[in-house]
Motif scaffolding. Structure first.
Motif, PDB file in Angstrom:
ATOM      1  N   ILE A 144      47.260  49.583  33.653  1.00 35.40           N
ATOM      2  CA  ILE A 144      45.910  49.151  33.917  1.00 35.40           C
ATOM      3  C   ILE A 144      45.860  48.056  32.989  1.00 35.40           C
ATOM      4  O   ILE A 144      46.210  48.028  31.794  1.00 35.40           O
ATOM      5  N   THR A 145      44.908  46.791  33.446  1.00 32.35           N
ATOM      6  CA  THR A 145      44.703  45.620  32.441  1.00 32.35           C
ATOM      7  C   THR A 145      43.184  45.384  32.672  1.00 32.35           C
ATOM      8  O   THR A 145      42.615  45.290  33.907  1.00 32.35           O
ATOM      9  N   LEU A 146      42.563  45.401  31.243  1.00 31.31           N
ATOM     10  CA  LEU A 146      41.254  45.243  31.174  1.00 31.31           C
ATOM     11  C   LEU A 146      40.733  43.773  30.821  1.00 31.31           C
ATOM     12  O   LEU A 146      41.593  43.570  30.008  1.00 31.31           O
ATOM     13  N   GLU A 147      39.624  43.495  31.415  1.00 30.42           N
ATOM     14  CA  GLU A 147      39.424  41.805  30.906  1.00 30.42           C
ATOM     15  C   GLU A 147      37.896  41.916  30.319  1.00 30.42           C
ATOM     16  O   GLU A 147      37.090  42.486  30.729  1.00 30.42           O
ATOM     17  N   PHE A 148      38.027  41.193  29.037  1.00 30.27           N
ATOM     18  CA  PHE A 148      36.514  41.079  28.521  1.00 30.27           C
ATOM     19  C   PHE A 148      36.478  39.416  28.894  1.00 30.27           C
ATOM     20  O   PHE A 148      36.974  38.614  28.509  1.00 30.27           O
ATOM     21  N   VAL A 161      50.409  49.664  24.521  1.00 28.89           N
ATOM     22  CA  VAL A 161      49.334  48.728  24.352  1.00 28.89           C
ATOM     23  C   VAL A 161      49.711  47.026  24.260  1.00 28.89           C
ATOM     24  O   VAL A 161      50.438  46.896  23.181  1.00 28.89           O
ATOM     25  N   ALA A 162      49.417  46.135  25.143  1.00 28.95           N
ATOM     26  CA  ALA A 162      49.611  44.800  25.172  1.00 28.95           C
ATOM     27  C   ALA A 162      48.310  43.963  25.139  1.00 28.95           C
ATOM     28  O   ALA A 162      47.361  44.635  25.876  1.00 28.95           O
ATOM     29  N   VAL A 163      48.327  43.062  24.694  1.00 26.29           N
ATOM     30  CA  VAL A 163      47.167  42.134  24.660  1.00 26.29           C
ATOM     31  C   VAL A 163      47.573  40.560  24.945  1.00 26.29           C
ATOM     32  O   VAL A 163      48.524  40.212  24.907  1.00 26.29           O
ATOM     33  N   SER A 164      46.424  40.019  25.713  1.00 23.60           N
ATOM     34  CA  SER A 164      46.685  38.589  25.886  1.00 23.60           C
ATOM     35  C   SER A 164      45.295  37.769  25.953  1.00 23.60           C
ATOM     36  O   SER A 164      44.213  38.323  25.991  1.00 23.60           O
ATOM     37  N   ASP A 165      45.536  36.425  25.569  1.00 19.89           N
ATOM     38  CA  ASP A 165      44.141  35.818  25.696  1.00 19.89           C
ATOM     39  C   ASP A 165      43.985  35.118  26.643  1.00 19.89           C
ATOM     40  O   ASP A 165      42.885  34.752  26.987  1.00 19.89           O
ATOM     41  N   ASP A 166      44.950  34.870  27.771  1.00 21.05           N
ATOM     42  CA  ASP A 166      44.842  34.129  28.988  1.00 21.05           C
ATOM     43  C   ASP A 166      45.186  34.865  30.014  1.00 21.05           C
ATOM     44  O   ASP A 166      45.201  34.470  31.015  1.00 21.05           O
ATOM     45  N   LEU A 183      49.684  41.494  15.121  1.00 22.80           N
ATOM     46  CA  LEU A 183      50.438  40.777  15.988  1.00 22.80           C
ATOM     47  C   LEU A 183      50.336  39.176  15.648  1.00 22.80           C
ATOM     48  O   LEU A 183      50.755  38.258  16.210  1.00 22.80           O
ATOM     49  N   GLY A 184      49.385  38.997  14.656  1.00 17.69           N
ATOM     50  CA  GLY A 184      49.156  37.393  14.098  1.00 17.69           C
ATOM     51  C   GLY A 184      48.414  36.805  15.030  1.00 17.69           C
ATOM     52  O   GLY A 184      48.491  35.655  15.275  1.00 17.69           O
ATOM     53  N   LEU A 185      47.460  37.703  15.858  1.00 17.86           N
ATOM     54  CA  LEU A 185      46.683  36.763  16.973  1.00 17.86           C
ATOM     55  C   LEU A 185      45.180  36.865  16.341  1.00 17.86           C
ATOM     56  O   LEU A 185      44.669  37.672  16.053  1.00 17.86           O
ATOM     57  N   PRO A 186      44.445  35.621  16.451  1.00 20.95           N
ATOM     58  CA  PRO A 186      43.209  35.505  16.040  1.00 20.95           C
ATOM     59  C   PRO A 186      42.105  35.983  17.311  1.00 20.95           C
ATOM     60  O   PRO A 186      41.091  36.469  16.797  1.00 20.95           O
ATOM     61  N   HIS A 187      42.481  36.068  18.438  1.00 23.07           N
ATOM     62  CA  HIS A 187      41.381  36.462  19.493  1.00 23.07           C
ATOM     63  C   HIS A 187      42.454  36.829  20.855  1.00 23.07           C
ATOM     64  O   HIS A 187      43.219  36.304  20.989  1.00 23.07           O
ATOM     65  N   VAL A 188      41.795  37.847  21.448  1.00 16.99           N
ATOM     66  CA  VAL A 188      42.457  37.973  22.892  1.00 16.99           C
ATOM     67  C   VAL A 188      41.214  38.559  23.891  1.00 16.99           C
ATOM     68  O   VAL A 188      40.073  38.839  23.369  1.00 16.99           O
ATOM     69  N   TRP A 216      31.687  35.043  24.575  1.00 18.24           N
ATOM     70  CA  TRP A 216      32.548  33.823  24.806  1.00 18.24           C
ATOM     71  C   TRP A 216      32.407  33.442  26.175  1.00 18.24           C
ATOM     72  O   TRP A 216      31.741  34.305  26.957  1.00 18.24           O
ATOM     73  N   SER A 217      32.498  31.914  26.488  1.00 17.51           N
ATOM     74  CA  SER A 217      32.115  31.589  27.930  1.00 17.51           C
ATOM     75  C   SER A 217      33.372  30.694  28.557  1.00 17.51           C
ATOM     76  O   SER A 217      34.026  30.131  27.693  1.00 17.51           O
ATOM     77  N   PRO A 218      33.973  31.062  29.749  1.00 15.18           N
ATOM     78  CA  PRO A 218      35.109  30.398  30.190  1.00 15.18           C
ATOM     79  C   PRO A 218      34.757  28.945  30.448  1.00 15.18           C
ATOM     80  O   PRO A 218      35.560  27.810  30.602  1.00 15.18           O
ATOM     81  N   ASN A 219      33.563  28.484  30.388  1.00 10.88           N
ATOM     82  CA  ASN A 219      33.082  27.088  30.614  1.00 10.88           C
ATOM     83  C   ASN A 219      33.220  26.141  29.650  1.00 10.88           C
ATOM     84  O   ASN A 219      33.588  25.080  29.888  1.00 10.88           O
ATOM     85  N   SER A 220      33.174  26.613  28.439  1.00 10.12           N
ATOM     86  CA  SER A 220      33.210  25.617  27.257  1.00 10.12           C
ATOM     87  C   SER A 220      34.272  25.973  26.332  1.00 10.12           C
ATOM     88  O   SER A 220      34.567  25.133  25.414  1.00 10.12           O
ATOM     89  N   GLY A 221      34.754  27.274  26.353  1.00 10.24           N
ATOM     90  CA  GLY A 221      35.499  27.740  25.147  1.00 10.24           C
ATOM     91  C   GLY A 221      34.677  27.986  23.880  1.00 10.24           C
ATOM     92  O   GLY A 221      35.513  28.131  22.802  1.00 10.24           O
ATOM     93  N   VAL A 222      33.417  27.967  24.073  1.00  6.24           N
ATOM     94  CA  VAL A 222      32.440  28.064  22.788  1.00  6.24           C
ATOM     95  C   VAL A 222      31.732  29.401  22.996  1.00  6.24           C
ATOM     96  O   VAL A 222      31.487  29.730  24.144  1.00  6.24           O
ATOM     97  N   PRO A 223      31.253  30.041  21.807  1.00  2.00           N
ATOM     98  CA  PRO A 223      30.281  31.361  22.109  1.00  2.00           C
ATOM     99  C   PRO A 223      29.068  31.076  23.134  1.00  2.00           C
ATOM    100  O   PRO A 223      28.590  30.034  23.074  1.00  2.00           O
ATOM    101  N   HIS A 224      29.014  31.813  24.332  1.00  2.00           N
ATOM    102  CA  HIS A 224      28.040  31.703  25.124  1.00  2.00           C
ATOM    103  C   HIS A 224      26.755  31.558  24.846  1.00  2.00           C
ATOM    104  O   HIS A 224      25.706  30.893  25.615  1.00  2.00           O
ATOM    105  N   TRP A 225      26.171  31.796  23.606  1.00  2.00           N
ATOM    106  CA  TRP A 225      24.564  31.967  23.181  1.00  2.00           C
ATOM    107  C   TRP A 225      24.589  30.336  23.288  1.00  2.00           C
ATOM    108  O   TRP A 225      23.176  30.038  23.271  1.00  2.00           O
ATOM    109  N   PHE A 226      25.157  29.513  22.828  1.00  2.00           N
ATOM    110  CA  PHE A 226      25.198  28.111  22.627  1.00  2.00           C
ATOM    111  C   PHE A 226      24.897  27.582  24.098  1.00  2.00           C
ATOM    112  O   PHE A 226      24.173  26.522  24.166  1.00  2.00           O
ATOM    113  N   LEU A 227      25.178  28.261  25.109  1.00  2.00           N
ATOM    114  CA  LEU A 227      25.000  27.450  26.424  1.00  2.00           C
ATOM    115  C   LEU A 227      23.608  27.831  27.101  1.00  2.00           C
ATOM    116  O   LEU A 227      23.271  27.455  27.957  1.00  2.00           O
TER     117      LEU A 227
END
Length: 271
Positions: free
Chosen positions: A89-93, A129-134, A194-199, A258-269
């Protein structure tokens, strides 16, 4: 009317309102700094899955339904989804993302049973368990089954890097926070490994067994967990519908909006 009222506010009170607004924004940030997945991106059931599918996907989104007694975990279909042997199963944030901070960054909750009087043991249905950013490039947490010897297979220490080992203790009913790894139970994972900053995506795959989709650890050993030893034979579907990893929940300990529209935290939108 609003403008005339604002015109009567003193400069001192205006500064006070700004300070209050800033404090409010900080409160909002703190409230969303720990979150659950927003949706299921994909579910590929394995052999003998089915337990909980009538309540899917609600039973894998939101808080875990553990118990304060690790000897009596939940088995409710409203709270669990059996992946089946080899299922995934793959879960998305989508409104937030997990970020790397000191300590564990997220927890995966299953319903392993801890035998009474033996806190070192577990009835484990393990998962990888595996993770991905995209959702395209995936990174798997290293895992190691130390031994498949019958006298070792029930030991928690035998399963390194897996989900489905530690009992789930957190539930809205008992007030134990799913975001506090010191008390929540479940299995924690740290992006620093894993040396990842975010997923934003987490994929959980039942480890299977030697009869169906076997998994191999970094040393080439077949993962043969205690749960799979006793689960129904995947070649005989009539034996049951609750094989494999039973997902309860995933909790993001360290997250940011997070927001997919700008790549910046969504509270700025927000206007």
């Amino acid at each position: 009317m609003k403008r005339s009222i604002l015109q009567t506010i003193s400069l001192k009170n205006s500064f006070g309102r700004v300070a209050m607004a800033a404090a409010f924004n900080i409160t909002i940030f703190a409230a969303v700094a720990q979150t659950f997945p927003d949706s299921v991106k994909a579910f590929v059931p394995g052999a003998n899955s089915g337990h909980g599918q009538a309540f899917y996907p609600a039973n894998v989104l939101g808080p875990p339904r553990g118990t304060s007694n690790p000897q009596v975990p939940t088995f409710s279909q409203a709270d669990l989804l059996s992946l089946g042997t080899g299922g995934a199963i793959t879960l998305e944030f989508s409104s937030s993302r997990i970020i790397d901070k000191p300590g564990p960054d997220f927890t995966v909750f299953e319903n392993p049973v801890q035998p009474s009087g033996h806190p070192e043991q577990t009835y484990a249905d393990t998962a990888i368990v595996a993770v991905s950013d995209d959702g395209i490039a995936w990174h798997t947490f290293p895992f190691d089954m130390v031994s498949s010897a019958p006298n070792k297979i029930a030991l928690k220490s035998n399963y390194v890097g897996f989900a489905g080992v530690q009992p789930s203790l957190s539930s809205p009913e008992n007030g134990v926070s799913p975001f506090d790894p010191a008390v929540s139970g479940g299995d924690q994972f740290d992006l620093a490994d894993l040396g990842l900053p975010h997923v934003r995506f987490i994929r959980i795959t039942d480890s299977g067994d030697a009869r169906h989709l076997p998994a191999f650890d970094l040393h080439g050993d077949i993962v043969y967990d205690y749960g799979n030893v006793l689960d129904p034979d995947p070649t005989e579907p009539e034996n049951g519908i609750a094989a494999g990893f039973d997902l309860d929940a995933v909790a993001g300990i360290n997250t940011e909006p997070w927001s997919p529209n700008s790549g910046v935290p969504h509270w700025f939108l927000y206007d």
